[in-house]
Design an enzyme around this catalytic site. Structure first.
Site, mmCIF file in Angstrom:
data_model
loop_
_atom_site.group_PDB
_atom_site.id
_atom_site.type_symbol
_atom_site.label_atom_id
_atom_site.label_comp_id
_atom_site.label_asym_id
_atom_site.label_seq_id
_atom_site.Cartn_x
_atom_site.Cartn_y
_atom_site.Cartn_z
ATOM 1 N N SER A 24 0.639 -1.427 0.220
ATOM 2 C CA SER A 24 -0.013 -0.072 -0.219
ATOM 3 C C SER A 24 0.803 1.301 0.154
ATOM 4 O O SER A 24 1.904 1.003 0.686
ATOM 5 C CB SER A 24 -1.153 -0.287 1.073
ATOM 6 O OG SER A 24 -1.725 1.611 1.475
ATOM 7 N N LYS A 75 -13.137 -3.986 2.413
ATOM 8 C CA LYS A 75 -13.704 -2.412 1.772
ATOM 9 C C LYS A 75 -15.249 -3.799 2.317
ATOM 10 O O LYS A 75 -16.080 -3.069 2.548
ATOM 11 C CB LYS A 75 -14.136 -2.810 0.547
ATOM 12 C CG LYS A 75 -12.560 -1.655 0.539
ATOM 13 C CD LYS A 75 -12.790 -0.493 -1.326
ATOM 14 C CE LYS A 75 -11.341 -0.505 -1.472
ATOM 15 N NZ LYS A 75 -11.839 -0.277 -2.476
ATOM 16 N N ASP A 112 -13.893 6.438 -2.897
ATOM 17 C CA ASP A 112 -13.122 5.913 -4.357
ATOM 18 C C ASP A 112 -13.822 7.344 -5.575
ATOM 19 O O ASP A 112 -13.291 7.099 -6.265
ATOM 20 C CB ASP A 112 -13.299 4.715 -4.663
ATOM 21 C CG ASP A 112 -12.749 3.856 -3.937
ATOM 22 O OD1 ASP A 112 -11.268 3.955 -3.189
ATOM 23 O OD2 ASP A 112 -12.841 2.424 -3.266
#
Ligand code: ATR
Length: 288
Positions: A24, A75, A112
């Site tokens: 990440s 998520k 997002d």
């Protein structure tokens, strides 16, 4: 010269939860902002296995975290675990940003789609969603966020193309079921080239074109030269799709900006400063 950064006992805490998490870039991104804005805070990678994700998310208030980002593959677990969902997260079926509210409740959001739109606006300031139909290739979680964002922003039509047609149909049905209104047309994979006719935007949300993967199998012959082409893949920065689009004169937008811009609302909520995406920040994040 070594720069030593220290935090105090009052440091504001946040992080990114995923499995695995070692690749990440978010700790580098938020770390740069914390340093740049002189904030007493820390943003750490949190490697959490899916079977322990609910427990880890629930522990955030007890640990004194202000919240966290959530990435693949957690998520949807975060979506089911938080106490309150904002409307965007509800319609996207996924949470990527958790904020611990004053009362200790876990608030789930999804930035997002915001990151996707802000990236396009930054790269191509005259682009608007209302300008014409959009083609979205892929039917995974990223495609879902992109489709919701485009319809919210006023796209007159979204043509959804996926190698496996049933997945695109399921995505369209899921969106209708959660009240996403707007024209979503599912197009067969074999008809993908003609679907580019007359569109104002083409977005690749598949893994095709990523380093180590073949290029997206899509001829751009029918694509208007005015159409903006965006790849959410950012390794490499210039995918074969973007290279081909650029060579034929289409405006293009790479994928790294979506990552950078989706991080802004979380940083603001946890650390209290509205952060800016700059060329210097982008270079720093890419170097890591
Ligand atoms: P995410 O949730 O991150 O978007 P995903 O669920 O793994 O990722 O989705 C990957 C997307 O890439 C899917 O739309 C997938 O198509 P299928 O539904 O047919 O699997 C697409 N994809 C993967 N390999 C592909 C290939 N060789 N050609 C075309 N599309 C491909």
């Amino acid at each position: 010269m070594t720069t030593v950064r220290t935090i105090t006992g009052k440091a504001k805490l946040a992080g990114v939860m995923g499995w695995p998490i070692g690749h990440s870039r978010s700790p580098r991104l938020h770390g740069w902002w914390l340093q740049h804005y002189g904030i007493d805070g820390a943003y750490v990678p949190l490697a959490v296995a899916p079977e322990r994700a609910e427990q880890a998310i629930r522990a955030l208030p007890a640990l004194g975290f202000r919240g966290c980002n959530v990435t693949v593959p957690l998520k949807e677990i975060a979506f089911r675990t938080v106490d309150r969902l904002d409307d965007t997260a509800r319609r996207m079926g996924a949470v990527n940003t958790i904020v611990v509210a004053e009362d200790g409740a876990l608030e789930g959001g999804n930035t997002d789609g915001f990151g996707f739109l802000e990236n396009l606006r930054a790269e191509q300031p005259d682009w608007t969603a209302e300008r014409g139909p959009a083609v979205v290739v892929g039917a995974g979680g990223a495609a879902r966020a992109v489709v919701v964002a485009l319809l919210d922003a006023g796209a007159p039509e979204v043509r959804l193309i996926n190698r496996t047609r049933t997945r695109a149909e399921e995505l369209a049905a899921d969106l209708a079921a959660v009240g996403v209104t707007g024209a979503v047309t599912v197009v067969d994979w074999v008809s993908r080239e003609t679907a580019l006719d007359g569109v104002a935007l083409l977005v690749n949300t598949t893994t095709q074109g990523m380093a180590g993967q073949p290029a997206l199998d899509l001829s751009l012959r029918a694509l208007p030269v005015s159409a903006l082409v965006n790849d959410i893949v950012y390794v490499p920065l210039e995918t074969p799709l973007l290279a081909e689009a650029g060579a034929r004169g289409n405006p293009v937008a790479g994928g790294i900006g979506m990552l950078l811009h989706q991080a802004r609302p979380g940083f603001k909520a946890w650390f209290g400063v509205e952060p800016q995406v700059t060329a210097e920040l982008t270079r720093f994040v890419l170097e890591g």
